[in-house]
Design an enzyme around this catalytic site. Structure first.
Site, PDB file in Angstrom:
ATOM      1  N   ALA A  27       2.605   3.807  -8.022  1.00 41.12           N
ATOM      2  CA  ALA A  27       1.946   4.710  -8.969  1.00 41.12           C
ATOM      3  C   ALA A  27       0.895   3.991  -9.826  1.00 41.12           C
ATOM      4  O   ALA A  27       0.556   4.473 -10.908  1.00 41.12           O
ATOM      5  CB  ALA A  27       2.984   5.421  -9.852  1.00 41.12           C
ATOM      6  N   ARG A  71       2.402  15.344  -6.041  1.00 45.13           N
ATOM      7  CA  ARG A  71       1.135  14.747  -6.481  1.00 45.13           C
ATOM      8  C   ARG A  71      -0.060  15.445  -5.829  1.00 45.13           C
ATOM      9  O   ARG A  71      -1.144  15.522  -6.413  1.00 45.13           O
ATOM     10  CB  ARG A  71       1.106  13.234  -6.259  1.00 45.13           C
ATOM     11  CG  ARG A  71       0.169  12.531  -7.232  1.00 45.13           C
ATOM     12  CD  ARG A  71       0.224  11.026  -7.090  1.00 45.13           C
ATOM     13  NE  ARG A  71       0.988  10.364  -8.129  1.00 45.13           N
ATOM     14  CZ  ARG A  71       0.538  10.097  -9.370  1.00 45.13           C
ATOM     15  NH1 ARG A  71      -0.680  10.446  -9.737  1.00 45.13           N
ATOM     16  NH2 ARG A  71       1.307   9.473 -10.237  1.00 45.13           N
ATOM     17  N   GLU A  84       7.289   1.092  -0.388  1.00 44.89           N
ATOM     18  CA  GLU A  84       7.938   1.643  -1.589  1.00 44.89           C
ATOM     19  C   GLU A  84       9.361   2.058  -1.226  1.00 44.89           C
ATOM     20  O   GLU A  84      10.295   1.828  -1.982  1.00 44.89           O
ATOM     21  CB  GLU A  84       7.154   2.842  -2.144  1.00 44.89           C
ATOM     22  CG  GLU A  84       7.813   3.412  -3.408  1.00 44.89           C
ATOM     23  CD  GLU A  84       7.017   4.500  -4.105  1.00 44.89           C
ATOM     24  OE1 GLU A  84       5.796   4.607  -3.904  1.00 44.89           O
ATOM     25  OE2 GLU A  84       7.634   5.262  -4.887  1.00 44.89           O
ATOM     26  N   THR A  95       5.193  10.689 -11.481  1.00 42.32           N
ATOM     27  CA  THR A  95       5.335  12.102 -11.852  1.00 42.32           C
ATOM     28  C   THR A  95       6.798  12.441 -12.119  1.00 42.32           C
ATOM     29  O   THR A  95       7.100  13.442 -12.740  1.00 42.32           O
ATOM     30  CB  THR A  95       4.767  13.007 -10.746  1.00 42.32           C
ATOM     31  OG1 THR A  95       5.429  12.685  -9.518  1.00 42.32           O
ATOM     32  CG2 THR A  95       3.281  12.771 -10.580  1.00 42.32           C
ATOM     33  N   GLU A 111      -4.759   2.555  -7.374  1.00 43.81           N
ATOM     34  CA  GLU A 111      -4.984   3.628  -6.408  1.00 43.81           C
ATOM     35  C   GLU A 111      -6.309   4.391  -6.568  1.00 43.81           C
ATOM     36  O   GLU A 111      -6.924   4.758  -5.567  1.00 43.81           O
ATOM     37  CB  GLU A 111      -3.832   4.643  -6.489  1.00 43.81           C
ATOM     38  CG  GLU A 111      -2.504   4.089  -6.037  1.00 43.81           C
ATOM     39  CD  GLU A 111      -1.356   5.010  -6.426  1.00 43.81           C
ATOM     40  OE1 GLU A 111      -0.988   5.035  -7.615  1.00 43.81           O
ATOM     41  OE2 GLU A 111      -0.852   5.710  -5.546  1.00 43.81           O
ATOM     42  N   PHE A 124      -0.854   8.564  -2.917  1.00 40.41           N
ATOM     43  CA  PHE A 124       0.435   9.258  -2.953  1.00 40.41           C
ATOM     44  C   PHE A 124       0.276  10.778  -2.913  1.00 40.41           C
ATOM     45  O   PHE A 124       0.797  11.493  -3.763  1.00 40.41           O
ATOM     46  CB  PHE A 124       1.169   8.823  -4.238  1.00 40.41           C
ATOM     47  CG  PHE A 124       2.669   8.947  -4.188  1.00 40.41           C
ATOM     48  CD1 PHE A 124       3.444   8.058  -3.452  1.00 40.41           C
ATOM     49  CD2 PHE A 124       3.321   9.951  -4.895  1.00 40.41           C
ATOM     50  CE1 PHE A 124       4.836   8.165  -3.429  1.00 40.41           C
ATOM     51  CE2 PHE A 124       4.718  10.062  -4.875  1.00 40.41           C
ATOM     52  CZ  PHE A 124       5.469   9.172  -4.139  1.00 40.41           C
ATOM     53  N   PHE A 181       0.815  -1.225   0.000  1.00 34.06           N
ATOM     54  CA  PHE A 181       0.000   0.000   0.000  1.00 34.06           C
ATOM     55  C   PHE A 181       0.845   1.269   0.000  1.00 34.06           C
ATOM     56  O   PHE A 181       0.404   2.317   0.475  1.00 34.06           O
ATOM     57  CB  PHE A 181      -0.986  -0.004   1.181  1.00 34.06           C
ATOM     58  CG  PHE A 181      -1.859  -1.232   1.214  1.00 34.06           C
ATOM     59  CD1 PHE A 181      -2.820  -1.428   0.232  1.00 34.06           C
ATOM     60  CD2 PHE A 181      -1.694  -2.213   2.189  1.00 34.06           C
ATOM     61  CE1 PHE A 181      -3.613  -2.580   0.230  1.00 34.06           C
ATOM     62  CE2 PHE A 181      -2.473  -3.361   2.190  1.00 34.06           C
ATOM     63  CZ  PHE A 181      -3.430  -3.542   1.212  1.00 34.06           C
TER      64      PHE A 181
HETATM   65  N1  MTE Z   1      -3.720  -4.048  -3.461  1.00 33.69           N
HETATM   66  C1  MTE Z   1      -3.327  -4.957  -2.554  1.00 33.69           C
HETATM   67  N2  MTE Z   1      -4.075  -6.067  -2.376  1.00 33.69           N
HETATM   68  N3  MTE Z   1      -2.202  -4.775  -1.799  1.00 33.69           N
HETATM   69  C2  MTE Z   1      -1.425  -3.645  -1.927  1.00 33.69           C
HETATM   70  O1  MTE Z   1      -0.416  -3.503  -1.240  1.00 33.69           O
HETATM   71  N4  MTE Z   1      -1.133  -1.488  -3.088  1.00 33.69           N
HETATM   72  C3  MTE Z   1      -1.793  -0.398  -3.810  1.00 33.69           C
HETATM   73  C4  MTE Z   1      -2.565  -0.948  -5.011  1.00 33.69           C
HETATM   74  N5  MTE Z   1      -3.397  -2.047  -4.606  1.00 33.69           N
HETATM   75  C5  MTE Z   1      -1.831  -2.653  -2.884  1.00 33.69           C
HETATM   76  C6  MTE Z   1      -2.992  -2.924  -3.658  1.00 33.69           C
HETATM   77  C7  MTE Z   1      -0.875   0.631  -4.284  1.00 33.69           C
HETATM   78  S1  MTE Z   1      -0.396   1.829  -3.207  1.00 33.69           S
HETATM   79  C8  MTE Z   1      -0.438   0.661  -5.578  1.00 33.69           C
HETATM   80  S2  MTE Z   1       0.555   1.913  -6.135  1.00 33.69           S
HETATM   81  C9  MTE Z   1      -0.813  -0.371  -6.548  1.00 33.69           C
HETATM   82  O2  MTE Z   1      -1.615  -1.385  -5.964  1.00 33.69           O
HETATM   83  C10 MTE Z   1       0.467  -0.968  -7.120  1.00 33.69           C
HETATM   84  O3  MTE Z   1       0.247  -2.046  -7.949  1.00 33.69           O
HETATM   85  P1  MTE Z   1      -0.111  -1.895  -9.512  1.00 33.69           P
HETATM   86  O4  MTE Z   1       0.819  -0.869 -10.054  1.00 33.69           O
HETATM   87  O5  MTE Z   1       0.110  -3.237 -10.021  1.00 33.69           O
HETATM   88  O6  MTE Z   1      -1.530  -1.431  -9.553  1.00 33.69           O
HETATM   89  N1  HPA Z   2       3.619   7.672  -7.451  1.00 35.04           N
HETATM   90  C1  HPA Z   2       4.057   6.706  -6.619  1.00 35.04           C
HETATM   91  N2  HPA Z   2       5.294   6.590  -6.252  1.00 35.04           N
HETATM   92  C2  HPA Z   2       6.169   7.477  -6.724  1.00 35.04           C
HETATM   93  C3  HPA Z   2       5.787   8.497  -7.581  1.00 35.04           C
HETATM   94  C4  HPA Z   2       4.439   8.597  -7.972  1.00 35.04           C
HETATM   95  O1  HPA Z   2       4.030   9.488  -8.731  1.00 35.04           O
HETATM   96  N3  HPA Z   2       6.877   9.216  -7.866  1.00 35.04           N
HETATM   97  C5  HPA Z   2       7.879   8.648  -7.179  1.00 35.04           C
HETATM   98  N4  HPA Z   2       7.456   7.590  -6.490  1.00 35.04           N
HETATM   99 MO1  MOS Z   3       1.453   3.151  -4.276  1.00 33.47          MO
HETATM  100  S1  MOS Z   3       1.282   4.660  -2.894  1.00 33.47           S
HETATM  101  O1  MOS Z   3       2.157   4.271  -5.450  1.00 33.47           O
HETATM  102  O2  MOS Z   3       2.783   2.310  -3.642  1.00 33.47           O
END
Ligand code: MTE
Ligand code: HPA
Ligand code: MOS
Length: 756
Positions: free
Chosen positions: A502, A304, A226, A433, A706, A338, A222
């Site tokens: 992201a 952001r 990161e 970004t 997100e 974010f 979540f």
């Molecule tokens: N869904 C689950 N089940 N667990 C997670 O940790 N992280 C969220 C989202 N959904 C998360 C989640 C966040 S903060 C992001 S940025 C995106 O998943 C990242 O994965 P994606 O780029 O494959 O969508």
């Molecule tokens: N989103 C999520 N993580 C990031 C970003 C963003 O735009 N830029 C740098 N880390």
């Molecule tokens: Mo999601 S806050 O960009 O890991």
């Protein structure tokens, strides 16, 4: 199609950090962390800990072989405190012992002499003291001063937004194993394997090619992993380097809650100006971000907030200024959205404020100001907008006037229960970004038995990205998904990764995987053309494990083709690169085209508030969301539901409490309330946007991780509307709306309840 992990998840067979078989000789680490939020670190006494049972060594800053520094964006984050402590929970010393229990017991025996200094927890106080992480950032569109002078109506106010604990089910942790010639292999619970690799290299002094980071999957990230997996991976690596033995550390829940950063709390000011037709023509916002004690990702999060400060609306004159303020809290970090949600809440508050004073619904103002094609965002990009389309389609399916009427009729007949309805349109920009981060690589091997192995930079953390990667390969190779195995994310197979963040992991890594698979397929087609005597390779396709010629199945199976290609010395492997085209951003002018595309949607949220007790239930979240051409409906609806519940949790019940000394009081699940099955909405009904525009993402899908979280913002405003139906008040904008705060607002004016 099901998530490919579902079978092993429900059987408890999926492998997380703590499931990795431990090697003989493994030691366990535990940190001694600062008991106070701010002070001068005079001395550390490790002698009692060193003599404790099973202890191998106690490591402090002076023992590090490399640099005592893990700050990725700004070098302001020591791995172990030196000179001063800056937040309660800051690691000071690492105790290394033969067992986990022995390490934890001994960590309690470390003491430190700390001269108290005044902690700052309020971002506005930090800003007034000049404690900024980076210089302020600003977006300007048009001329707000001139525009405010022309406005019929102007409203000003203030918004307080609290942070949010990530509460991933799997806590932070890492396991470092020394390898030959002074190298280290690190298993880490991280969204950013390369970020971990860089941090480990810095504190150990090793070059990157000697440090391997491997991530099987996370029990949730979540955003909390990161950047913040780095500290724990660095701690075990330093210990492994000094002891020459494997070292493991997985945090207990209370350690994790105390020591790690969270969603940034913000304190913000707004000024909104409207004309006679309720068009918003001027908007000014100032954001004070509570960054915590060190930079972490705060500047990117702050940016952001600015990118999303006008949400789904076109406002021709905008000035938005943002300050990242250094306080004595743990370094706050990425969290789903974010910084976007914090920016979007403030414009929604400003609209609610205006609506309440003008005697119209907020929906009326929202609807009149939705972005249309060609509208300019404050950062210069032009909208290709589906904002109005998602609103219209939501309204067609779930007529808003009917929902409002149902609430009004209910309220007319009910004294102590009141219903409230609110609308949340969203517009979320997809791409990091920071433009250079928008790249990914994929490594695809086809083995001589026809099975396929895929490795990418994407980290599986429950969001289903591995399922999507397997679907890409299976689709291009025309095979059953069971023939594809997506392997761990590993810096030896995929180097220089961007974090899985992201919402862009499937977009970026999916495209890289597509390129790799198509390259292999095209090579195989040159072999197949011979074997099936096709006129051109364009006549060929792959389906159900066979080669098709002009749409007709041939006798040539995928497996036979692969075996023959190998005999002819044709490569069955490919490592591919993808970089999102057409994006740029220049901070010198604060203009550019940072996003590949935007995700739009509109949700209607209805609640019922118990006006005697302050409790509430969310009756429904209904709406229309832009999934693009969803690659996997089961996965995407899971993201929608999870995101909504997490957003509602932030807005309504999850309350971080730091006391004046900067100590986290809501430091366990007994004092920090997260949504459970009883608090999820009674109904979630989200329909896909019809005729969604194409995107650059894989197979025309759209990022989904997100954006849905931000529908939860309407939960706050729906509760507010229910309170207004009860007493006509305008509560201050102070989130979360816990039942306690709701109750205070129901009776804030000391008005005696009538006829009692
Ligand atoms: N869904 C689950 N089940 N667990 C997670 O940790 N992280 C969220 C989202 N959904 C998360 C989640 C966040 S903060 C992001 S940025 C995106 O998943 C990242 O994965 P994606 O780029 O494959 O969508
Ligand atoms: N989103 C999520 N993580 C990031 C970003 C963003 O735009 N830029 C740098 N880390
Ligand atoms: Mo999601 S806050 O960009 O890991």
């Amino acid at each position: 199609m099901k998530n490919i992990d579902s079978y092993s998840h429900v059987r408890g067979e999926s492998v997380y950090l703590d499931d990795i078989p431990v090697i003989r000789g493994t030691l366990y680490a535990c940190v001694f962390d600062s008991p106070v939020a701010h002070g001068g670190l005079k001395s550390i006494d490790t002698s009692a800990a060193e003599q404790s049972d099973g202890v191998v060594c106690v490591i402090t800053a002076k023992d590090l072989v490399g640099e005592n520094q893990i700050g990725g964006v700004v070098p302001d984050e020591p791995l172990l405190a030196e000179g001063e402590v800056h937040f309660q929970g800051q690691p000071v010393a690492i105790v290394v012992a033969e067992s986990d229990d022995q390490a934890r017991k001994a960590a309690k025996l470390v003491t430190a002499e700390i001269e108290p200094l005044t902690p700052v927890t309020d971002p506005r106080v930090a800003a007034a003291n000049g404690e900024l992480i980076v210089p302020p950032k600003k977006f300007v569109l048009g001329d707000v001063t001139a525009a405010f002078a022309r406005c019929e109506y102007v409203f000003e106010g203030r918004v307080e937004l609290n942070g949010q604990e990530h509460l991933y089910i799997e806590t932070q942790g890492a396991y470092a194993i020394p390898t030959e010639q002074g190298g280290i292999r690190v298993h880490s619970s991280t969204q950013g394997p390369t970020a971990v690799q860089r941090a480990v290299c810095r504190v150990t002094g090793l070059p990157m090619h000697k440090v391997e980071v491997d991530v099987q999957r996370l029990g949730g990230g979540f955003g909390g992993k990161e950047d913040q997996g780095n500290a724990w991976a660095s701690i075990v690596s330093v210990a492994a380097q000094l002891t020459k033995r494997p070292v493991k550390y997985s945090l207990h829940r209370m350690e994790d809650m105390r020591m790690t950063g969270k969603r940034h709390p913000y304190s913000s000011d707004y000024k909104i100006g409207l004309d006679r037709d309720l068009k918003i023509i001027a908007y000014e916002a100032v954001f004070y971000q509570n960054a915590g004690a060190s930079c972490d990702l705060s500047p990117a999060v702050l940016e952001r907030t600015l990118f999303h400060c006008t949400n789904s609306y076109f406002i021709p004159n905008v000035t938005a200024t943002a300050y990242s303020c250094r306080t004595n809290l743990p370094p706050n970090t990425a969290f789903r959205g974010f910084g976007g949600p914090q920016g979007m809440f403030v414009i929604e508050a400003a609209i609610a404020h205006a609506a309440e004073n003008l005697g119209v619904t907020a929906a009326e103002i929202q609807r009149r100001n939705l972005l249309v094609d060609g509208d300019e965002f404050p950062y210069g990009q032009l909208a290709e907008s589906d904002a109005a389309a998602s609103w219209q389609q939501a309204d067609e399916k779930f007529p808003l006037t009917r929902l409002q009427q149902e609430a009004d009729e209910f309220n007319a007949g009910s004294k102590y229960f009141k219903k409230g309805v609110a609308v949340m349109p969203i517009c979320f920009g997809i791409s990091f970004t920071n433009t250079p981060m928008n790249q990914a690589r994929s490594l695809v091997h086809v083995y001589t038995d026809g099975s396929v192995a895929v490795s990418t930079a994407a980290v599986e953390m429950g969001q289903g990205v591995n399922t999507k990667m397997a679907q890409v390969a299976a689709t291009i190779f025309g095979m059953d998904i069971g023939n594809v195995k997506v392997h761990s994310t590993n810096t030896l197979r995929i180097a220089n990764t961007s974090p899985t963040a992201a919402s862009a992991a499937a977009d970026l890594n999916g495209r890289a995987t597509q390129i790799a698979c198509e390259t292999i397929r095209d090579r195989l087609f040159t072999v197949a053309k011979d074997l099936v005597e096709a006129a051109t390779v364009e006549d060929l396709s792959l389906k159900d494990g066979f080669v098709y010629r002009s749409g007709e199945r041939t006798a040539l199976s995928w497996r036979a083709l692969v075996a023959e290609a190998h005999l002819r010395r044709v490569s069955l492997s490919e490592h591919s690169h993808y970089a999102t085209p057409g994006i740029n951003f220049d901070w010198a002018t604060a203009k550019g085209h940072p996003f590949s595309y935007h995700v739009y949607g509109t949700a209607f949220v209805g609640v019922t508030v118990d006006c005697l007790r302050g409790r509430y239930v969310v009756d429904y979240v209904k709406g229309c969301h832009d999934f693009g051409n969803s690659m996997n409906k089961a996965v995407d609806y899971g993201q929608i539901e999870g995101g909504i519940v997490q957003g509602l949790g932030w807005m309504t019940m999850e309350e971080l409490v730091y006391d004046a000394e900067g100590r986290l009081r809501s430091n366990a699940l007994s004092t920090y309330k997260v949504p459970d099955i009883h608090s999820v909405p009674k109904e979630i009904d989200i329909v896909p946007l019809a005729d969604a525009r194409s995107s650059l993402a894989i197979f025309n899908s759209k990022a989904v991780g997100e954006p849905p979280l931000m529908y939860g913002i309407a939960g706050y405003f729906a509760i507010r509307n229910a309170i207004r139906a009860f007493n006509g008040s305008s509560p201050t904008f102070d989130c979360p709306f816990t039942p306690e705060k709701v109750l205070m607002n129901l009776y804030s004016d000391d008005r005696p309840m009538s006829d009692e």
